[in-house]
Design a protein around this motif. Sequence first.
Motif, PDB file in Angstrom:
ATOM      1  N   ASN A   1      89.187 105.050  38.074  1.00  0.00           N
ATOM      2  CA  ASN A   1      90.299 105.610  37.466  1.00  0.00           C
ATOM      3  C   ASN A   1      90.250 106.940  37.819  1.00  0.00           C
TER       4      ASN A   1
ATOM      5  N   ASP B   1      86.706 110.761  27.107  1.00  0.00           N
ATOM      6  CA  ASP B   1      87.748 109.977  27.609  1.00  0.00           C
ATOM      7  C   ASP B   1      88.782 110.458  28.255  1.00  0.00           C
TER       8      ASP B   1
ATOM      9  N   HIS C   1      87.856 107.242  31.905  1.00  0.00           N
ATOM     10  CA  HIS C   1      86.867 106.149  31.548  1.00  0.00           C
ATOM     11  C   HIS C   1      85.745 105.546  32.378  1.00  0.00           C
TER      12      HIS C   1
ATOM     13  N   TRP D   1      93.589  99.673  30.620  1.00  0.00           N
ATOM     14  CA  TRP D   1      93.016 101.030  31.521  1.00  0.00           C
ATOM     15  C   TRP D   1      93.521 101.278  32.668  1.00  0.00           C
ATOM     16  N   THR D   2      93.958 100.221  33.465  1.00  0.00           N
ATOM     17  CA  THR D   2      94.305 100.260  34.628  1.00  0.00           C
ATOM     18  C   THR D   2      95.809  99.568  34.709  1.00  0.00           C
TER      19      THR D   2
ATOM     20  N   HIS E   1      94.519 111.582  26.371  1.00  0.00           N
ATOM     21  CA  HIS E   1      94.014 110.418  25.987  1.00  0.00           C
ATOM     22  C   HIS E   1      94.575 110.418  24.114  1.00  0.00           C
TER      23      HIS E   1
ATOM     24  N   PRO F   1      95.277 105.051  31.336  1.00  0.00           N
ATOM     25  CA  PRO F   1      95.499 103.954  30.537  1.00  0.00           C
ATOM     26  C   PRO F   1      96.817 103.867  29.897  1.00  0.00           C
TER      27      PRO F   1
END
Length: 275
Positions: free
Chosen positions: A221, A214, A217, A48-49, A192, A228
């Motif tokens: 972020n 989403d 998240h 996600w990062t 997403h 992501p």
Amino acid sequence: MSRIKLAFAVIILALSGHGATAQSEKTGVEKLYVLNCGEGTAGDISRWTPGLNEGKTMDFVDTCYLIKHSKGWFLWDTGIADAVAAMPNGLVPADPKAVTWRRPKTLQAQLEQLGLKPEDIKAVGVSHTHPDHTGNVELFPQAVLFVQKTEYDWPGANNEPRFKPSHPVELLSGDKDVFGDGSVTVLSTPGHTPGHQSLLVKLPKTGAVVLSGDAVHFRDNWDNRRVPSMNVSKDQTTASMQKIADTLGKEKAQLWINHDKAQRDSQKMSPEFYD
């Protein structure tokens, strides 16, 4: 003549009073309930990062929102399947870096706590078609499903359809004023997934809130506009985050981030509500 004028004035007063009463009747959104639709732990949040947090775990939540509108009940997202509540170890993913989901409370039980049956829900909107958001869609076979056409047509696993063909659906091509009064608006926020969408809700006392789905998240972020690695389009995601930021400014709205545990833990949970 004075009696005639007096009688006429009484009629006008009565009519204006009737009009005022009619105008004072409730319209629009009356209540918004925050529902626990899953809790889990991500095995590695670097997905996600990208480039950060390699090997770090993180707690996630999964949130659904039930909206009482003067025209009926509208559910936003349906969360992890209720069947997961019976799994002692939760729903363990094939990829250990992904989220292991648990279901402390079923969606159906939370509806029952409010005196509702699934058939009382007239419409359901899903932010997108990942299973942590669509797990209970078929609990509401009679409800009209609001989904972007690009999402609906996006092939699932083995090219399977993402919803039962028999499910009533309203296919969207962009933003949608759900009730025609500006109180609940689907916002097209792709990136997403191809047809991801978020929701703008205008509450009479709380004010406006945007439910992120989403599109983002968790708060870090959002603050850093991170995308992501699993998203279908980085450019669309960035543009959608900007659209949400513009909406927050225009509507003086709060951003409620679906999976952000710290924010969710600070919110009133059903059966309490926002009005």
